[in-house]
Design a protein around this motif. Structure first.
Motif, PDB file in Angstrom:
ATOM      1  N   UNK A 105     -14.720  17.313  -7.027  1.00  8.77           N
ATOM      2  CA  UNK A 105     -15.963  17.848  -6.497  1.00  8.77           C
ATOM      3  C   UNK A 105     -16.878  16.662  -6.240  1.00  8.77           C
ATOM      4  N   UNK A 106     -17.992  16.850  -5.502  1.00 10.53           N
ATOM      5  CA  UNK A 106     -18.863  15.719  -5.196  1.00 10.53           C
ATOM      6  C   UNK A 106     -19.300  14.954  -6.443  1.00 10.53           C
ATOM      7  N   UNK A 107     -19.257  13.642  -6.315  1.00  7.64           N
ATOM      8  CA  UNK A 107     -19.599  12.655  -7.332  1.00  7.64           C
ATOM      9  C   UNK A 107     -18.563  12.556  -8.446  1.00  7.64           C
ATOM     10  N   UNK A 108     -17.345  13.006  -8.161  1.00  5.91           N
ATOM     11  CA  UNK A 108     -16.210  12.586  -8.969  1.00  5.91           C
ATOM     12  C   UNK A 108     -15.718  11.249  -8.412  1.00  5.91           C
ATOM     13  N   UNK A 109     -15.272  10.382  -9.310  1.00  3.15           N
ATOM     14  CA  UNK A 109     -14.774   9.070  -8.900  1.00  3.15           C
ATOM     15  C   UNK A 109     -13.368   8.861  -9.444  1.00  3.15           C
ATOM     16  N   UNK A 110     -12.514   8.256  -8.629  1.00  2.00           N
ATOM     17  CA  UNK A 110     -11.175   7.860  -9.051  1.00  2.00           C
ATOM     18  C   UNK A 110     -11.100   6.345  -9.122  1.00  2.00           C
ATOM     19  N   UNK A 111     -10.435   5.840 -10.159  1.00  3.22           N
ATOM     20  CA  UNK A 111     -10.125   4.418 -10.263  1.00  3.22           C
ATOM     21  C   UNK A 111      -8.605   4.304 -10.138  1.00  3.22           C
ATOM     22  N   UNK A 112      -8.136   3.897  -8.969  1.00  3.67           N
ATOM     23  CA  UNK A 112      -6.717   3.933  -8.626  1.00  3.67           C
ATOM     24  C   UNK A 112      -6.117   2.540  -8.776  1.00  3.67           C
ATOM     25  N   UNK A 113      -5.087   2.388  -9.613  1.00  2.00           N
ATOM     26  CA  UNK A 113      -4.475   1.060  -9.800  1.00  2.00           C
ATOM     27  C   UNK A 113      -3.749   0.588  -8.558  1.00  2.00           C
ATOM     28  N   UNK A 114      -3.489  -0.707  -8.461  1.00  2.00           N
ATOM     29  CA  UNK A 114      -2.698  -1.221  -7.338  1.00  2.00           C
ATOM     30  C   UNK A 114      -1.287  -0.635  -7.334  1.00  2.00           C
ATOM     31  N   UNK A 115      -0.720  -0.534  -6.136  1.00  2.00           N
ATOM     32  CA  UNK A 115       0.676  -0.175  -5.921  1.00  2.00           C
ATOM     33  C   UNK A 115       1.010   1.259  -6.341  1.00  2.00           C
ATOM     34  N   UNK A 116      -0.010   2.102  -6.521  1.00  2.00           N
ATOM     35  CA  UNK A 116       0.210   3.511  -6.809  1.00  2.00           C
ATOM     36  C   UNK A 116      -0.168   4.307  -5.555  1.00  2.00           C
ATOM     37  N   UNK A 117       0.754   5.095  -5.045  1.00  2.00           N
ATOM     38  CA  UNK A 117       0.479   5.857  -3.833  1.00  2.00           C
ATOM     39  C   UNK A 117      -0.556   6.947  -4.104  1.00  2.00           C
ATOM     40  N   UNK A 118      -1.409   7.183  -3.115  1.00  2.00           N
ATOM     41  CA  UNK A 118      -2.443   8.207  -3.239  1.00  2.00           C
ATOM     42  C   UNK A 118      -2.776   8.776  -1.867  1.00  2.00           C
ATOM     43  N   UNK A 119      -3.292  10.013  -1.866  1.00  2.00           N
ATOM     44  CA  UNK A 119      -3.644  10.667  -0.605  1.00  2.00           C
ATOM     45  C   UNK A 119      -4.616  11.797  -0.890  1.00  2.00           C
ATOM     46  N   UNK A 120      -5.536  12.023   0.042  1.00  2.00           N
ATOM     47  CA  UNK A 120      -6.516  13.103  -0.070  1.00  2.00           C
ATOM     48  C   UNK A 120      -6.051  14.324   0.708  1.00  2.00           C
ATOM     49  N   UNK A 121      -6.212  15.498   0.100  1.00  2.00           N
ATOM     50  CA  UNK A 121      -6.001  16.773   0.783  1.00  2.00           C
ATOM     51  C   UNK A 121      -7.336  17.512   0.765  1.00  2.00           C
ATOM     52  N   UNK A 122      -8.027  17.523   1.904  1.00  2.00           N
ATOM     53  CA  UNK A 122      -9.380  18.078   1.978  1.00  2.00           C
ATOM     54  C   UNK A 122      -9.294  19.591   2.091  1.00  2.00           C
ATOM     55  N   UNK A 123      -9.923  20.281   1.139  1.00  2.00           N
ATOM     56  CA  UNK A 123      -9.868  21.746   1.105  1.00  2.00           C
ATOM     57  C   UNK A 123     -11.054  22.388   1.795  1.00  2.00           C
ATOM     58  N   UNK A 124     -12.172  21.693   1.884  1.00  2.00           N
ATOM     59  CA  UNK A 124     -13.373  22.268   2.487  1.00  2.00           C
ATOM     60  C   UNK A 124     -13.349  22.081   4.000  1.00  2.00           C
ATOM     61  N   UNK A 125     -14.075  22.942   4.710  1.00  2.00           N
ATOM     62  CA  UNK A 125     -14.094  22.899   6.174  1.00  2.00           C
ATOM     63  C   UNK A 125     -15.256  22.083   6.717  1.00  2.00           C
ATOM     64  N   UNK A 126     -16.227  21.767   5.887  1.00  2.00           N
ATOM     65  CA  UNK A 126     -17.383  21.017   6.361  1.00  2.00           C
ATOM     66  C   UNK A 126     -17.155  19.525   6.299  1.00  2.00           C
TER      67      UNK A 126
END
Length: 266
Positions: A56-77
């Motif tokens: 949700x807004x103002x959540x933060x992720x700290x993603x390590x190097x060499x780890x695959x990641x991707x966003x799946x946007x659920x909202x329409x705005x």
């Protein structure tokens, strides 16, 4: 992706991006750098490795190097976010170890000092000259690490740890990245890691979400793309990253980016 503000320095990248109608597919990817991702607007299911975080807004992720990641946007705005990529190379060994041990997900609020850090960078991207930006960029990873450690220690309910792939998968990623300018040899890689090709490919696919050969090709394409954007001719970029021939490189590039490789110096 619509990047509206950006700061790019050696081992440090920051950008603010927004998609007003995010009805698009985002590509699974990874980096050589750490990534701090702050969601500003939207509802997103974000996959990091084999873990999925409902943001949700103002959540933060700290993603390590060499780890695959991707966003799946659920909202329409609108989908708005800030991303800060940084290297741990300048940190002393004890700080690098602490960084590795930090959780992945942080529940913040708009007034939190970590969120304010991103907002300051937004302002600096518009107002400061390049020499001042370079000085600020060098200090930001350390400031971010200090704030994250304090937050994690003070509110353990607001952080969630991620899932790390098996050692053989991490080692395979590291070796592919280290040898990205060399021809990819699956047989030699499996032999070096003391596992069968079948096991290595199966474990990699399970934890990364793409095949090992596909991953190696994606890293080569990313490196070649950066060279082309820096002014290197496509054929020379393809040769530097050990593509067997230009036709193979051309087809892979178009399939990955939707456009042909062109000589577009910045």
């Amino acid at each position: 992706m619509s990047i509206l503000k950006e700061i790019v320095r050696e081992n440090f990248m920051f950008h603010y991006a927004e998609d007003l109608l995010p009805g698009r597919t985002y590509t699974k990817h990874c980096h050589f750098l750490y990534e701090a991702y702050l969601l500003l607007e939207g509802r997103v299911d974000y996959t990091v490795g084999d873990a999925v975080y409902a943001l949700k807004p103002y959540d933060m992720l700290l993603i390590p190097p060499q780890i695959f990641h991707v966003a799946n946007v659920r909202s329409e705005g609108a989908y708005r976010r800030c991303v800060l990529d940084f290297s741990d190379a300048a940190f002393p060994p004890e700080k690098r170890e602490r960084l590795k041990a930090l959780p992945v997900l942080y529940h913040l609020d708009p007034d939190h000092r970590i969120a304010a850090l991103f907002k300051r960078l937004l302002d600096y991207a518009d107002t400061l000259p390049d020499d001042e930006l370079a000085t600020i960029a060098a200090a930001y990873p350390t400031e971010l690490l200090i704030l994250i450690e304090r937050f994690a220690a003070a509110d353990r309910d607001a952080v969630i740890s991620g899932v790390t792939p098996p050692r053989v998968v991490c080692d395979a990623i590291a070796l592919v990245n280290d040898r990205v300018t060399q021809p990819f040899d699956l047989d030699a890689l499996a032999k070096e890691l003391f596992v069968s090709k079948y096991y290595l490919c199966h474990a990699f696919k399970k934890h990364v979400g793409m095949g090992l050969m596909e991953y190696a090709r994606s890293r080569k394409l990313e490196g070649a793309r950066l060279l082309i954007e820096a002014g290197i001719r496509p054929k020379a970029a393809a040769e530097q990253f050990a593509f067997p021939n230009y036709t193979t490189f051309y087809r892979a590039y178009v399939a990955a980016y939707g456009i042909p490789p062109t000589h577009t110096p910045r």
